[in-house]
Design a protein around this motif. Structure first.
Motif, mmCIF file in Angstrom:
data_model
loop_
_atom_site.group_PDB
_atom_site.id
_atom_site.type_symbol
_atom_site.label_atom_id
_atom_site.label_comp_id
_atom_site.label_asym_id
_atom_site.label_seq_id
_atom_site.Cartn_x
_atom_site.Cartn_y
_atom_site.Cartn_z
ATOM 1 N N VAL A 199 0.956 -1.217 0.023
ATOM 2 C CA VAL A 199 -0.356 -0.144 -0.172
ATOM 3 C C VAL A 199 0.688 1.212 0.124
ATOM 4 N N THR A 200 0.003 1.993 -0.718
ATOM 5 C CA THR A 200 1.207 3.368 -0.732
ATOM 6 C C THR A 200 0.200 4.520 -0.903
ATOM 7 N N LYS A 201 0.744 5.626 -0.323
ATOM 8 C CA LYS A 201 -0.685 6.867 0.097
ATOM 9 C C LYS A 201 0.773 7.966 -0.200
ATOM 10 N N ARG A 202 -0.144 8.825 -1.506
ATOM 11 C CA ARG A 202 0.614 10.117 -2.088
ATOM 12 C C ARG A 202 -0.242 11.162 -1.931
ATOM 13 N N TYR A 203 0.206 11.985 -1.371
ATOM 14 C CA TYR A 203 0.000 13.788 -1.614
ATOM 15 C C TYR A 203 0.747 14.576 -2.830
ATOM 16 N N GLY A 204 0.607 14.589 -3.962
ATOM 17 C CA GLY A 204 1.275 15.086 -4.934
ATOM 18 C C GLY A 204 2.589 14.563 -4.960
ATOM 19 N N ALA A 205 3.437 14.638 -4.654
ATOM 20 C CA ALA A 205 4.618 13.804 -4.740
ATOM 21 C C ALA A 205 5.563 13.127 -3.906
ATOM 22 N N ALA A 206 5.107 13.506 -2.801
ATOM 23 C CA ALA A 206 5.344 13.254 -1.745
ATOM 24 C C ALA A 206 4.811 11.571 -1.252
ATOM 25 N N GLU A 258 -2.543 3.363 -3.986
ATOM 26 C CA GLU A 258 -1.820 1.905 -4.686
ATOM 27 C C GLU A 258 -1.518 0.922 -3.833
ATOM 28 N N GLY A 259 -2.077 -0.401 -4.244
ATOM 29 C CA GLY A 259 -2.401 -1.906 -2.858
ATOM 30 C C GLY A 259 -3.225 -1.752 -2.869
ATOM 31 N N GLN A 260 -3.306 -2.504 -1.735
ATOM 32 C CA GLN A 260 -4.023 -3.211 -1.653
ATOM 33 C C GLN A 260 -5.037 -3.710 -0.422
ATOM 34 N N ILE A 261 -6.301 -3.274 0.121
ATOM 35 C CA ILE A 261 -5.934 -3.257 1.749
ATOM 36 C C ILE A 261 -7.804 -4.530 2.311
ATOM 37 N N ARG A 262 -7.211 -4.865 2.419
ATOM 38 C CA ARG A 262 -8.191 -6.154 3.128
ATOM 39 C C ARG A 262 -8.865 -6.100 4.730
ATOM 40 N N ILE A 263 -10.369 -6.093 5.172
ATOM 41 C CA ILE A 263 -10.583 -6.345 6.103
ATOM 42 C C ILE A 263 -11.911 -7.392 6.879
ATOM 43 N N GLY A 264 -10.697 -8.379 7.218
ATOM 44 C CA GLY A 264 -11.931 -9.789 7.564
ATOM 45 C C GLY A 264 -12.012 -10.410 5.859
#
Length: 353
Positions: free
Chosen positions: A13-20, A61-67
């Motif tokens: 999992v990736t979290k971007r704000y703009g380029a950061a 990007e990426g995937q988050i799964r819960i249960g």
């Protein structure tokens, strides 16, 4: 759904704000019934990670799964999670029962049923008989328990805590963190807990995920992180390690001779190559005054009631050791020449340093 499904899973999992990147390609799983802490300094990505689980932020990007269910694109309302905020966010004009019912009423459950469910959860957290009190009439620890009752009344898959103790004084922090841990274990809750306080993380967690600069620095049990830090950052961040330059000479698959000045120590090399490396020395592992050690001098001495703290300069080096010693009856005054030795149990070669 299989009982073996993890409660939470992050897949690259990736979290971007703009380029950061606030979170950069992180992967981990959290088993049902575990309390896992996200630990790290300000700006490391731990709170963003918590908000990604909650659905208050969405992954770039990426995937988050819960249960076992892919929730990557689902809103916060569609996820089976509840969050306990830093300030508890209790409504001051509502009594304890009304606060505990709030989420149920908001989700359309009839008041009578909502009050029954809320009363049972208030009983679980030890607040039966407090239903008609206002938040202002409760202690900090009791307010925390109302916030937990309100969060678990919906029986979420995962309960999220964002720096829950940061508004409390030191003594109350210890009491409330013990309460949170006891509740989590009694109710078999799956909890993800964010803090920047190392002691808090070590005290409450089944597992700790240490973050630094948007990535996972190390993921393991509190003991593994403390006794076997994977990097200089983890050694220093958890438990105030002294980091000393040493020379490594590998002897076999696991052990090496470690030279620290004139001292020779036999320790696990933890993958460090022959040559120079760093040794993490816990403050409690330094012994002062025993013969046959390295020459040093006490630079500062401080009495803290239960223990002494010293700064000790090692002769012939620029190194200053931070030392915690249990003997308060015969403190060593500043200026005293001492012989410095080490308890091997508090030493670890830092790989890749």
């Amino acid at each position: 759904m299989s009982g073996m499904q993890p409660a939470v899973e992050f897949r690259a999992v990736t979290k971007r704000y703009g380029a950061a990147a606030a979170v950069d390609t992180i992967s981990f799983t959290i088993a049902r019934g575990d309390l896992v802490t996200l630990l790290g300094p300000s700006g490391c990505g731990k709170t963003t990670t918590l908000r990604l689980i909650a659905g208050l932020e969405h992954a770039t990007e990426g995937q988050i799964r819960i249960g076992g269910k892919d929730v990557t694109r689902l809103s916060a309302a569609e996820r089976d999670v509840s969050m306990v905020f830093q300030s508890y966010a209790l409504f001051p004009h509502m009594n304890v029962l009304e606060n505990a019912c709030y989420g149920l009423l908001a989700s359309g459950i009839a008041r009578k049923r909502a009050e029954e469910m809320a009363r049972s959860k208030l009983a679980l957290v030890g607040l039966s008989g407090f239903e008609t009190r206002l938040p202002s009439e409760l202690s900090g620890g009791q307010q925390q328990r109302v916030a937990v009752a309100r969060a678990i009344v919906l029986e979420p898959e995962v309960l999220l805590f964002d720096e829950p103790l940061s508004n409390l004084d030191a003594k109350l922090r210890r009491h409330v963190r013990e309460e949170i841990r006891a509740l989590q274990q009694d109710l078999k809750l799956t909890v993800v807990y964010v803090t920047h306080d190392q002691q808090e993380a070590l005290a409450v967690s089944d597992r700790v995920i240490v973050m630094n600069a948007a990535r996972i620095a190390q993921d393991g049990t509190p003991r593994a992180l403390y006794e076997q830090p994977a990097s200089r950052f983890v050694a220093d961040f958890i438990g105030d390690a002294n980091l000393l330059p040493v020379t490594v000479r590998r002897m076999d698959e696991t052990m090496a001779e470690i030279r620290l000045g004139s001292l020779a120590l036999t320790l696990p090399h933890r993958g460090a190559a022959n040559g120079s490396a760093e040794l993490a020395v816990r403050p409690q592992a330094v012994r002062l005054g025993e013969a046959g050690g390295l020459p040093g001098q006490v630079l500062r001495a401080a009495y803290l009631g239960s223990h002494m703290e010293y700064e000790v300069g090692l002769a012939g080096t620029a190194a200053e050791l931070f030392v915690i010693a249990p003997d308060v009856s015969t403190p060593i005054p500043a200026g005293t020449e001492v012989s410095v030795t080490f308890d091997p149990a508090g030493l670890a070669v830092v790989p890749g340093s």
